[in-house]
Design a protein around this motif. Structure first.
Motif, PDB file in Angstrom:
ATOM      1  N   SER A 106      25.425 -19.290  20.298  1.00  0.00           N
ATOM      2  CA  SER A 106      24.704 -20.422  20.265  1.00  0.00           C
ATOM      3  C   SER A 106      24.680 -20.914  18.838  1.00  0.00           C
ATOM      4  O   SER A 106      23.701 -21.806  18.784  1.00  0.00           O
TER       5      SER A 106
ATOM      6  N   VAL B 249      22.845 -16.303  29.275  1.00  0.00           N
ATOM      7  CA  VAL B 249      23.815 -17.240  29.293  1.00  0.00           C
ATOM      8  C   VAL B 249      25.052 -16.771  28.515  1.00  0.00           C
ATOM      9  O   VAL B 249      24.905 -16.547  27.237  1.00  0.00           O
ATOM     10  N   ASN B 250      25.855 -16.239  29.182  1.00  0.00           N
ATOM     11  CA  ASN B 250      27.137 -15.786  28.693  1.00  0.00           C
ATOM     12  C   ASN B 250      28.066 -16.976  28.131  1.00  0.00           C
ATOM     13  O   ASN B 250      28.991 -17.383  28.803  1.00  0.00           O
ATOM     14  N   ASN B 251      27.910 -17.355  26.894  1.00  0.00           N
ATOM     15  CA  ASN B 251      28.435 -18.485  26.467  1.00  0.00           C
ATOM     16  C   ASN B 251      29.594 -18.242  25.296  1.00  0.00           C
ATOM     17  O   ASN B 251      30.720 -19.043  25.201  1.00  0.00           O
TER      18      ASN B 251
ATOM     19  N   ILE C  58      21.070 -16.763  24.847  1.00  0.00           N
ATOM     20  CA  ILE C  58      22.228 -17.413  24.849  1.00  0.00           C
ATOM     21  C   ILE C  58      23.094 -16.800  23.746  1.00  0.00           C
ATOM     22  O   ILE C  58      22.855 -16.864  22.662  1.00  0.00           O
ATOM     23  N   THR C  59      24.292 -16.300  24.075  1.00  0.00           N
ATOM     24  CA  THR C  59      25.376 -15.982  23.156  1.00  0.00           C
ATOM     25  C   THR C  59      26.198 -17.177  22.640  1.00  0.00           C
ATOM     26  O   THR C  59      26.488 -18.037  23.564  1.00  0.00           O
TER      27      THR C  59
ATOM     28  N   GLY D  76      26.874 -23.731  23.519  1.00  0.00           N
ATOM     29  CA  GLY D  76      25.627 -23.071  23.572  1.00  0.00           C
ATOM     30  C   GLY D  76      24.479 -23.393  22.559  1.00  0.00           C
ATOM     31  O   GLY D  76      23.306 -23.415  22.871  1.00  0.00           O
ATOM     32  N   GLU D  77      24.958 -24.268  21.310  1.00  0.00           N
ATOM     33  CA  GLU D  77      24.001 -24.741  20.655  1.00  0.00           C
ATOM     34  C   GLU D  77      23.169 -25.860  21.612  1.00  0.00           C
ATOM     35  O   GLU D  77      21.798 -25.726  21.321  1.00  0.00           O
TER      36      GLU D  77
END
Length: 303
Positions: A54, A129-131, A51-52, A59-60
């Motif tokens: 995050s 996950v491109n966040n 997860i970026t 993201g968190e």
């Protein structure tokens, strides 16, 4: 008669006729597949999720939601101290293994490094996950230095491209998934978010094409609207609306991903706005002008 002129006359009515025959069985099949996805959802326990962005916001809370389901996590962001706190809580919530990687998604070498470190540590990659992203809410004409807009594309668009490029070989091997945290602005193009909307529209376009190129990788494009997060604190909806809680949004995203959905919009009530934009573009533009542009001009005039 030129072929294009002929097609201009023939193709539209033929398309409508074909649609009338194809649409009913297609909708039945879609309902059956949707039911199947609801029943046989993916179990992410033990799977590796990168997860970026995050360290906060969506993201968190995605990290926490995946942790509750027993996933192993690779958390990426620029703020190491904040990442460590998220990692500690993720472990408490049930993640069997969490690593923290400090990186900047706008840098190619950082993206290669966090993908390599994740695979080297866990031996695989199942969900990317491109966040990571940044918000921008200034009218284009008010931009004084055009170079100030470059980081928006670097993070929101290229930051997704770089990580995806290095992750695709591993995701193809695991038949994994990419979760794209884009924005409703990528489809609605509201005034006052010109470059931000462009960055998110480019991001959506990238993954729409990639979904066809790499059918073995599931891609869920998420378009959040009014969702509570650190990034959106400056941008509040109207007084009578409230931002959706971040944890509710994160839960919906993971549920949608496990079902294998192609798209998700949160909060759900914003979906009809896409239809308004497509079917009644003049109405949408007029509404945005009077609610945002005209109101802003009136406020500036009275200031």
């Amino acid at each position: 008669m030129e072929i294009n002129k002929l097609l201009n006359i023939v193709f539209p009515p033929l398309f409508v006729i074909a649609l009338l025959f194809i649409l009913p069985p297609f909708l039945v099949l879609k309902l059956l597949f949707s039911t199947q996805r609801f029943v046989f959802k993916e179990n992410v326990a033990g799977k590796v999720v990168l997860i970026t962005g995050s360290s906060s916001g969506i993201g968190e809370h995605l990290a926490y939601e995946y942790a509750r389901r027993g996933a192993r996590l690779s958390l990426v962001a620029r703020r190491t101290d904040r990442l460590q706190k998220v990692a500690d809580k993720a472990r408490q919530l049930g993640s069997p293994d969490v690593i923290v990687i400090t990186a900047d998604v706008s840098k190619i070498e950082d993206c290669k490094r966090f993908v390599d470190m994740t695979v080297n540590h866990f031996g695989q990659l199942d969900h990317l996950v491109n966040n990571a992203g940044v918000a921008h809410g200034t009218f284009f004409k008010e931009t004084r230095n055009i170079s100030d807009l470059v980081p928006i594309m670097d993070i929101n668009f290229w930051g997704s491209v770089y990580g995806t490029h290095f992750a695709v070989p591993y995701l193809r091997k695991s038949k994994g998934k990419i979760i794209v945290i884009s924005s409703a602005a990528g489809w609605l193009y509201p005034p006052g978010a010109t470059i931000y909307s462009a960055s998110k529209a480019a991001q959506i376009g990238l993954y729409e094409s990639l979904r066809i190129e790499c059918p073995e990788i599931g891609i869920t494009i998420v378009t959040p609207g009014f969702v509570e997060s650190e990034m959106t604190q400056r941008f509040r909806p109207a007084k009578y609306l409230k931002n959706e809680p971040t944890d509710d949004c994160a839960k919906a995203i993971v549920e949608s991903t496990c079902r294998g959905d192609m798209y998700l919009t949160e909060p759900f009530w914003m979906r009809p706005l896409f239809l308004v934009k497509v079917l009644c573009p003049e109405l949408w533009d007029w509404t945005c002008y009077w609610l945002i542009v005209h109101r802003r001009r009136a406020l500036d005039k009275n200031a």
